[in-house]
Design an enzyme around this catalytic site. Structure first.
Site: not given
Ligand code: NCD
Ligand code: ZN
Length: 345
Positions: A14, A16, A100, A137, A175, A220, A248, A252, A264
């Site tokens: 997982h 991003h 997802k 999620h 997560h 989150l 996860d 940012h 988050a």
């Protein structure tokens, strides 16, 4: 005393990786430690077609040095009106590895997520038929449910009914952050598994709130009480094949985190393995590390394990206050701390 650990190269189930400049900046941190990664589809707009996923996969590979030995495993973002045949087509073409489920409004870029699981029943039935994994999620979004209860309520309101209705669907409860989730996954059949992030093994909710508000500890699902953290540490280090690694990592920009309404997401990719290994060492479970990091995930997904090996050495890694990601300064998880292991390649 153990001074080095050599295991099969791990995968991140997982992550991003974002797009554009951020992708250019962060992709190599994940590719340095992991052979494969389940790449989240919550771009703007989200990845909802085979063509979009295929083009995104090409952009990820283009962001890495030539010949990088890294395989992005793409996911399809489920919406209320996605055509089940699009999901089937992508899976059969080898473009989608998983789909997802974001409850609409649960987290960053989830506005086009699913408003009611009943609306995607057709997609989920096709996924069960073809053996495709659903990544979930697991938080309800109702305004009257306390944010610290949203995962536990999701288990009762959504996950239990879903698994009862489509018992053969492969589900990764992603997560996880609560003892409730650990117990649920342990008791569920073998086609239900969970990923655990480094941050939820290291921090409880005090990390966000004691001595000032700490936006870099906010992600989150939000970190919970200490008893939940301890349950997650026991689960991750138990050797049970239902629990495996999923960082996860969610970068940012610093300004987006340090804001009146901070985003988050915790960026943990640069030292993810050092972070996890610190937990296994403290729990006296070093012998369980390879299962969690490199074996349980492929077994659940029905994919081969990686043949190459990686080594971590027992020497300090100083985590910098910021890391450079293509000219953008990002604050990594453990910024300013020292971890007792170093990834040696
Ligand atoms: C993720 C993000 O930033 O995309 N944020 C997070 O806190 N984990 C979204 C998500 O996985 O919930
Ligand atoms: Zn995520």
């Amino acid at each position: 005393m153990t001074t080095t650990i050599t295991i099969r190269r791990p995968d991140d189930w997982h992550v991003h990786l974002r797009d554009d400049a951020m992708l250019q900046g962060v992709a190599s941190y994940t590719a340095r430690q992991f052979a494969r990664a389940i790449v989240m589809p919550n771009l703007t707009p989200p990845i909802t077609t085979v063509e979009a996923a295929s083009a995104y996969r090409d952009r990820i590979m283009a962001a890495l040095p030539d010949g990088a030995a890294f395989e992005p495993l793409m996911t399809c973002y489920l919406t209320d009106n996605l055509d089940p045949e699009e999901v089937r087509r992508g899976f059969e073409a080898g473009v989608f590895t998983a789909a997802k489920l974001y409850p609409a409004g649960a987290t960053t870029n989830s506005d086009s997520g699913v408003t009611d699981v009943a609306k995607i029943r057709g997609v989920l039935e096709v996924m069960a038929e073809i053996g495709m994994v659903l990544c979930v999620h697991g938080e309800v979004t109702a305004a009257d449910i306390d944010i610290f209860d949203r995962e536990a309520v999701f288990i009762e309101q959504v996950l239990k009914p879903l698994i009862a209705e489509i018992p053969s669907l492969k589900v990764v409860f992603e997560h996880i952050t609560t003892q409730d989730a650990v117990r649920f996954v342990e008791a569920a059949p073998a086609n239900v598994a969970a990923t655990i992030t480094p941050q939820h093994l290291h921090i409880n909710r005090n990390a966000m709130l004691v001595g000032g508000m700490r936006p870099h500890a906010y992600c989150l699902p939000v970190a919970k009480r200490e008893l939940h953290r301890l349950a997650l540490r026991r689960a991750a280090t138990s050797g049970l094949p239902k629990f495996f690694l999923g960082t996860d990592s969610a970068p940012h920009t610093r300004s987006a985190k340090e804001s009146a309404c901070g985003c988050a997401g915790i960026f943990n990719a640069p030292f993810a393995l050092e972070s996890y290994l610190a937990v296994f060492e403290a729990e006296e479970a070093l012998e369980q590390f390879e299962g969690f990091a490199s074996l349980h995930g492929p077994a659940f997904y029905g994919l081969p394990v990686n043949e190459e090996a990686i080594t971590l050495e027992k020497r300090d890694t100083g985590v910098p206050e910021t890391v450079d990601a293509g000219g953008e300064q990002l604050v990594p998880f453990h910024a300013g701390q020292t971890l007792g292991w170093t990834f040696a390649g």
